[in-house]
Write a protein that holds these residues in place. Structure first.
Motif, PDB file in Angstrom:
ATOM      1  N   ILE A  38      40.187  45.097  46.086  1.00  0.00           N
ATOM      2  CA  ILE A  38      41.094  46.140  45.590  1.00  0.00           C
ATOM      3  C   ILE A  38      40.462  46.980  44.478  1.00  0.00           C
ATOM      4  CG2 ILE A  38      43.185  44.940  46.278  1.00  0.00           C
ATOM      5  CD1 ILE A  38      43.669  44.247  43.352  1.00  0.00           C
ATOM      6  N   ARG A  39      39.212  46.661  44.173  1.00  0.00           N
ATOM      7  CA  ARG A  39      38.421  47.441  43.213  1.00  0.00           C
ATOM      8  C   ARG A  39      39.016  47.426  41.806  1.00  0.00           C
ATOM      9  NH1 ARG A  39      37.787  52.383  47.403  1.00  0.00           N
ATOM     10  NH2 ARG A  39      36.178  51.468  48.695  1.00  0.00           N
ATOM     11  N   THR A  40      39.169  46.222  41.264  1.00  0.00           N
ATOM     12  CA  THR A  40      39.658  46.069  39.900  1.00  0.00           C
ATOM     13  C   THR A  40      38.950  44.900  39.233  1.00  0.00           C
ATOM     14  OG1 THR A  40      41.631  45.891  38.512  1.00  0.00           O
ATOM     15  CG2 THR A  40      41.596  44.563  40.502  1.00  0.00           C
ATOM     16  N   ASP A  41      38.982  44.879  37.926  1.00  0.00           N
ATOM     17  CA  ASP A  41      38.449  43.756  37.158  1.00  0.00           C
ATOM     18  C   ASP A  41      39.572  43.022  36.425  1.00  0.00           C
ATOM     19  OD1 ASP A  41      35.749  44.077  37.816  1.00  0.00           O
ATOM     20  OD2 ASP A  41      35.480  45.617  36.292  1.00  0.00           O
ATOM     21  N   ASP A  42      40.802  43.351  36.726  1.00  0.00           N
ATOM     22  CA  ASP A  42      41.955  42.810  36.019  1.00  0.00           C
ATOM     23  C   ASP A  42      42.804  41.956  36.960  1.00  0.00           C
ATOM     24  OD1 ASP A  42      44.110  42.321  34.367  1.00  0.00           O
ATOM     25  OD2 ASP A  42      44.492  44.431  33.901  1.00  0.00           O
ATOM     26  N   THR A  43      42.932  40.660  36.628  1.00  0.00           N
ATOM     27  CA  THR A  43      43.743  39.778  37.482  1.00  0.00           C
ATOM     28  C   THR A  43      45.214  40.184  37.487  1.00  0.00           C
ATOM     29  OG1 THR A  43      43.991  38.181  35.683  1.00  0.00           O
ATOM     30  CG2 THR A  43      42.229  37.769  37.277  1.00  0.00           C
ATOM     31  N   ARG A  44      45.666  40.854  36.422  1.00  0.00           N
ATOM     32  CA  ARG A  44      47.067  41.313  36.399  1.00  0.00           C
ATOM     33  C   ARG A  44      47.324  42.336  37.488  1.00  0.00           C
ATOM     34  NH1 ARG A  44      47.255  42.861  30.245  1.00  0.00           N
ATOM     35  NH2 ARG A  44      45.289  43.646  31.011  1.00  0.00           N
ATOM     36  N   VAL A  45      46.332  43.177  37.762  1.00  0.00           N
ATOM     37  CA  VAL A  45      46.465  44.164  38.844  1.00  0.00           C
ATOM     38  C   VAL A  45      46.516  43.438  40.187  1.00  0.00           C
ATOM     39  CG1 VAL A  45      45.337  46.097  40.024  1.00  0.00           C
ATOM     40  CG2 VAL A  45      45.315  45.980  37.519  1.00  0.00           C
ATOM     41  N   LEU A  46      45.664  42.442  40.343  1.00  0.00           N
ATOM     42  CA  LEU A  46      45.649  41.665  41.594  1.00  0.00           C
ATOM     43  C   LEU A  46      46.989  40.993  41.836  1.00  0.00           C
ATOM     44  CD1 LEU A  46      44.275  40.310  44.032  1.00  0.00           C
ATOM     45  CD2 LEU A  46      43.472  38.537  42.452  1.00  0.00           C
ATOM     46  N   TYR A  47      47.474  40.226  40.850  1.00  0.00           N
ATOM     47  CA  TYR A  47      48.723  39.499  41.037  1.00  0.00           C
ATOM     48  C   TYR A  47      49.945  40.409  40.946  1.00  0.00           C
ATOM     49  CZ  TYR A  47      46.153  35.175  41.190  1.00  0.00           C
ATOM     50  OH  TYR A  47      45.291  34.170  41.558  1.00  0.00           O
ATOM     51  N   GLY A  48      49.764  41.611  40.452  1.00  0.00           N
ATOM     52  CA  GLY A  48      50.853  42.582  40.429  1.00  0.00           C
ATOM     53  C   GLY A  48      51.026  43.294  41.752  1.00  0.00           C
ATOM     54  N   SER A  49      50.015  43.216  42.605  1.00  0.00           N
ATOM     55  CA  SER A  49      50.121  43.862  43.912  1.00  0.00           C
ATOM     56  C   SER A  49      51.003  43.022  44.832  1.00  0.00           C
ATOM     57  CB  SER A  49      48.733  44.061  44.536  1.00  0.00           C
ATOM     58  OG  SER A  49      48.172  42.831  44.906  1.00  0.00           O
ATOM     59  N   LYS A  50      51.567  43.667  45.818  1.00  0.00           N
ATOM     60  CA  LYS A  50      52.562  43.034  46.679  1.00  0.00           C
ATOM     61  C   LYS A  50      52.037  41.776  47.376  1.00  0.00           C
ATOM     62  CE  LYS A  50      55.912  44.200  50.228  1.00  0.00           C
ATOM     63  NZ  LYS A  50      56.467  45.259  51.058  1.00  0.00           N
ATOM     64  N   TYR A  51      50.805  41.814  47.859  1.00  0.00           N
ATOM     65  CA  TYR A  51      50.250  40.701  48.621  1.00  0.00           C
ATOM     66  C   TYR A  51      49.083  40.017  47.916  1.00  0.00           C
ATOM     67  CZ  TYR A  51      53.073  42.749  52.285  1.00  0.00           C
ATOM     68  OH  TYR A  51      54.132  43.249  52.997  1.00  0.00           O
ATOM     69  N   GLY A  52      48.921  40.248  46.627  1.00  0.00           N
ATOM     70  CA  GLY A  52      47.804  39.687  45.883  1.00  0.00           C
ATOM     71  C   GLY A  52      47.765  38.174  45.896  1.00  0.00           C
ATOM     72  N   LYS A  53      48.870  37.546  45.576  1.00  0.00           N
ATOM     73  CA  LYS A  53      48.925  36.080  45.534  1.00  0.00           C
ATOM     74  C   LYS A  53      48.701  35.496  46.926  1.00  0.00           C
ATOM     75  CE  LYS A  53      51.737  32.273  43.811  1.00  0.00           C
ATOM     76  NZ  LYS A  53      52.942  31.916  43.083  1.00  0.00           N
ATOM     77  N   ALA A  54      49.323  36.081  47.917  1.00  0.00           N
ATOM     78  CA  ALA A  54      49.156  35.596  49.290  1.00  0.00           C
ATOM     79  C   ALA A  54      47.707  35.729  49.742  1.00  0.00           C
ATOM     80  CB  ALA A  54      50.078  36.364  50.232  1.00  0.00           C
ATOM     81  N   ALA A  55      47.054  36.828  49.357  1.00  0.00           N
ATOM     82  CA  ALA A  55      45.659  37.039  49.734  1.00  0.00           C
ATOM     83  C   ALA A  55      44.754  35.990  49.094  1.00  0.00           C
ATOM     84  CB  ALA A  55      45.209  38.449  49.345  1.00  0.00           C
ATOM     85  N   VAL A  56      44.988  35.688  47.824  1.00  0.00           N
ATOM     86  CA  VAL A  56      44.184  34.675  47.138  1.00  0.00           C
ATOM     87  C   VAL A  56      44.396  33.318  47.805  1.00  0.00           C
ATOM     88  CG1 VAL A  56      43.828  33.426  44.971  1.00  0.00           C
ATOM     89  CG2 VAL A  56      44.099  35.909  44.939  1.00  0.00           C
ATOM     90  N   MET A  57      45.631  32.969  48.092  1.00  0.00           N
ATOM     91  CA  MET A  57      45.912  31.685  48.719  1.00  0.00           C
ATOM     92  C   MET A  57      45.317  31.610  50.124  1.00  0.00           C
ATOM     93  SD  MET A  57      49.729  30.906  47.299  1.00  0.00           S
ATOM     94  CE  MET A  57      49.691  29.119  47.318  1.00  0.00           C
TER      95      MET A  57
END
Length: 91
Positions: A38-57
């Motif tokens: 997603i082209r970020t260095d911030d985990t808050r942006v990742l987990y703030g995205s709709k499918y971020g947590k699901a993608a990591v899992m």
């Protein structure tokens, strides 16, 4: 709001403690991979995205289950599909 070891072990259906170090490492690797997608260095942006947590899992599960024969190109393409809507235009 990172994924906890307990949460990931529940998702993977792992009961023992022998894989704890591996799972912690995979969580970090999966977060980094998803943040690169997603082209970020911030985990808050990742987990703030709709499918971020699901993608990591999903990524942790894939890397855990395919430890010896993982196709990281296919994993990356799957993650790009999941996270396309959250992808930044540039770093």
């Amino acid at each position: 709001m990172s994924i906890t070891l307990k949460e990931m072990k529940n998702y993977l259906r792992v009961d023992g403690t022998e894989d704890d170090t591996l799972i912690r490492s995979l969580i970090g690797s999966a977060e980094r991979l998803c943040m690169d997608v997603i082209r970020t260095d911030d985990t808050r942006v990742l987990y703030g995205s709709k499918y971020g947590k699901a993608a990591v899992m999903y990524a942790v599960n894939y890397m855990f289950e395919h430890r010896t024969e993982a196709d990281y190109r296919a994993l990356t393409l799957s993650l790009r599909s999941m996270l396309f809507g959250s992808r930044q235009e540039a770093f």
